[in-house]
Design a protein around this motif. Structure first.
Motif, PDB file in Angstrom:
ATOM      1  N   LEU A   1     -33.903  42.313  63.823  1.00  0.00           N
ATOM      2  CA  LEU A   1     -34.639  43.294  63.023  1.00  0.00           C
ATOM      3  C   LEU A   1     -34.219  44.716  63.363  1.00  0.00           C
ATOM      4  CD1 LEU A   1     -38.263  41.863  62.890  1.00  0.00           C
ATOM      5  CD2 LEU A   1     -36.524  41.848  61.085  1.00  0.00           C
ATOM      6  N   GLU A   2     -33.940  44.988  64.628  1.00  0.00           N
ATOM      7  CA  GLU A   2     -33.473  46.321  65.026  1.00  0.00           C
ATOM      8  C   GLU A   2     -32.104  46.612  64.411  1.00  0.00           C
ATOM      9  OE1 GLU A   2     -33.140  50.024  66.083  1.00  0.00           O
ATOM     10  OE2 GLU A   2     -34.994  48.874  66.217  1.00  0.00           O
ATOM     11  N   VAL A   3     -31.220  45.628  64.449  1.00  0.00           N
ATOM     12  CA  VAL A   3     -29.900  45.790  63.820  1.00  0.00           C
ATOM     13  C   VAL A   3     -30.072  46.013  62.319  1.00  0.00           C
ATOM     14  CG1 VAL A   3     -27.710  44.641  63.307  1.00  0.00           C
ATOM     15  CG2 VAL A   3     -28.693  44.470  65.602  1.00  0.00           C
ATOM     16  N   ALA A   4     -30.997  45.277  61.693  1.00  0.00           N
ATOM     17  CA  ALA A   4     -31.262  45.450  60.261  1.00  0.00           C
ATOM     18  C   ALA A   4     -31.777  46.859  59.972  1.00  0.00           C
ATOM     19  CB  ALA A   4     -32.277  44.405  59.790  1.00  0.00           C
ATOM     20  N   SER A   5     -32.620  47.388  60.840  1.00  0.00           N
ATOM     21  CA  SER A   5     -33.127  48.752  60.661  1.00  0.00           C
ATOM     22  C   SER A   5     -32.004  49.777  60.783  1.00  0.00           C
ATOM     23  CB  SER A   5     -34.222  49.046  61.682  1.00  0.00           C
ATOM     24  OG  SER A   5     -35.353  48.262  61.435  1.00  0.00           O
ATOM     25  N   ARG A   6     -31.123  49.593  61.761  1.00  0.00           N
ATOM     26  CA  ARG A   6     -29.985  50.521  61.915  1.00  0.00           C
ATOM     27  C   ARG A   6     -29.080  50.470  60.691  1.00  0.00           C
ATOM     28  NH1 ARG A   6     -29.653  48.606  67.484  1.00  0.00           N
ATOM     29  NH2 ARG A   6     -27.810  47.435  66.892  1.00  0.00           N
ATOM     30  N   GLU A   7     -28.804  49.278  60.203  1.00  0.00           N
ATOM     31  CA  GLU A   7     -27.961  49.125  59.010  1.00  0.00           C
ATOM     32  C   GLU A   7     -28.633  49.762  57.799  1.00  0.00           C
ATOM     33  OE1 GLU A   7     -24.731  48.181  56.658  1.00  0.00           O
ATOM     34  OE2 GLU A   7     -24.866  48.039  58.837  1.00  0.00           O
ATOM     35  N   SER A   8     -29.939  49.615  57.699  1.00  0.00           N
ATOM     36  CA  SER A   8     -30.682  50.217  56.589  1.00  0.00           C
ATOM     37  C   SER A   8     -30.557  51.732  56.608  1.00  0.00           C
ATOM     38  CB  SER A   8     -32.160  49.813  56.671  1.00  0.00           C
ATOM     39  OG  SER A   8     -32.296  48.420  56.523  1.00  0.00           O
ATOM     40  N   ARG A   9     -30.750  52.319  57.794  1.00  0.00           N
ATOM     41  CA  ARG A   9     -30.600  53.785  57.914  1.00  0.00           C
ATOM     42  C   ARG A   9     -29.179  54.209  57.553  1.00  0.00           C
ATOM     43  NH1 ARG A   9     -34.247  52.787  62.011  1.00  0.00           N
ATOM     44  NH2 ARG A   9     -32.682  52.556  63.634  1.00  0.00           N
ATOM     45  N   ALA A  10     -28.184  53.468  58.009  1.00  0.00           N
ATOM     46  CA  ALA A  10     -26.785  53.806  57.729  1.00  0.00           C
ATOM     47  C   ALA A  10     -26.489  53.758  56.232  1.00  0.00           C
ATOM     48  CB  ALA A  10     -25.851  52.856  58.487  1.00  0.00           C
ATOM     49  N   ARG A  11     -27.172  52.908  55.508  1.00  0.00           N
ATOM     50  CA  ARG A  11     -26.974  52.788  54.060  1.00  0.00           C
ATOM     51  C   ARG A  11     -27.871  53.738  53.267  1.00  0.00           C
ATOM     52  NH1 ARG A  11     -24.600  47.919  51.948  1.00  0.00           N
ATOM     53  NH2 ARG A  11     -23.405  46.956  53.627  1.00  0.00           N
ATOM     54  N   GLY A  12     -28.700  54.500  53.960  1.00  0.00           N
ATOM     55  CA  GLY A  12     -29.563  55.454  53.289  1.00  0.00           C
ATOM     56  C   GLY A  12     -30.834  54.857  52.729  1.00  0.00           C
ATOM     57  N   TRP A  13     -31.138  53.617  53.121  1.00  0.00           N
ATOM     58  CA  TRP A  13     -32.380  52.993  52.665  1.00  0.00           C
ATOM     59  C   TRP A  13     -33.529  53.566  53.472  1.00  0.00           C
ATOM     60  CZ3 TRP A  13     -30.315  47.354  53.490  1.00  0.00           C
ATOM     61  CH2 TRP A  13     -29.308  47.093  52.562  1.00  0.00           C
ATOM     62  N   LYS A  14     -34.600  53.870  52.811  1.00  0.00           N
ATOM     63  CA  LYS A  14     -35.774  54.398  53.503  1.00  0.00           C
ATOM     64  C   LYS A  14     -36.831  53.324  53.720  1.00  0.00           C
ATOM     65  CE  LYS A  14     -34.962  59.115  52.474  1.00  0.00           C
ATOM     66  NZ  LYS A  14     -33.586  58.991  52.597  1.00  0.00           N
ATOM     67  N   ARG A  15     -36.546  52.126  53.250  1.00  0.00           N
ATOM     68  CA  ARG A  15     -37.539  51.060  53.264  1.00  0.00           C
ATOM     69  C   ARG A  15     -36.818  49.728  53.474  1.00  0.00           C
ATOM     70  NH1 ARG A  15     -42.362  51.397  49.922  1.00  0.00           N
ATOM     71  NH2 ARG A  15     -43.236  49.323  49.783  1.00  0.00           N
ATOM     72  N   LEU A  16     -37.438  48.861  54.249  1.00  0.00           N
ATOM     73  CA  LEU A  16     -36.926  47.512  54.479  1.00  0.00           C
ATOM     74  C   LEU A  16     -38.095  46.561  54.258  1.00  0.00           C
ATOM     75  CD1 LEU A  16     -34.491  45.827  55.355  1.00  0.00           C
ATOM     76  CD2 LEU A  16     -35.197  46.188  57.731  1.00  0.00           C
ATOM     77  N   GLU A  17     -37.937  45.620  53.329  1.00  0.00           N
ATOM     78  CA  GLU A  17     -39.017  44.702  52.991  1.00  0.00           C
ATOM     79  C   GLU A  17     -38.647  43.269  53.342  1.00  0.00           C
ATOM     80  OE1 GLU A  17     -40.186  45.071  48.897  1.00  0.00           O
ATOM     81  OE2 GLU A  17     -40.758  47.173  49.141  1.00  0.00           O
TER      82      GLU A  17
END
Length: 106
Positions: A58-74
């Motif tokens: 989940l932490e890796v998913a959050s980092r990847e989300s930030r890198a892609r400019g996503w502000k939300r992960l569902e």
């Protein structure tokens, strides 16, 4: 599926063996303010559970989300109360309940 630029898979390994995976998909919605990430898969082998692998994914998913400019992960949690442990896991790891997710098989 992995050839799609909107799909990311991260595999956790231990002793050169895969032990877990998280798959992220890019989605777009007005309510989310544009692009966001959706976890379509989060799996850890049964013998490797409760060892910190899923929170790490989940932490890796959050980092990847930030890198892609996503502000939300569902993520969609399975039906309750049968899967209460799964819901509790996501709540402990920073997710909030926003309502049920429904599906129509086509």
């Amino acid at each position: 599926m992995l050839a799609d630029a909107g799909v990311v898979a991260v595999i956790a390994s231990a002793d050169d063996e895969p032990v877990g995976i998280v798959v992220l998909n890019e989605c777009t919605a007005i309510y989310a303010g544009g692009r966001f990430g959706y976890i379509s898969e989060l799996y850890v082998r049964p013998g490797m559970r409760s060892k910190g692998i899923a929170p790490h994914l989940l932490e890796v998913a959050s980092r990847e989300s930030r890198a892609r400019g996503w502000k939300r992960l569902e993520v969609g949690a399975p039906g309750q109360p049968k899967w209460k442990r799964t819901l509790d896991f996501y709540l402990r790891n920073g997710f909030e309940e926003v309502g049920p997710r429904l599906c129509r098989i086509i």
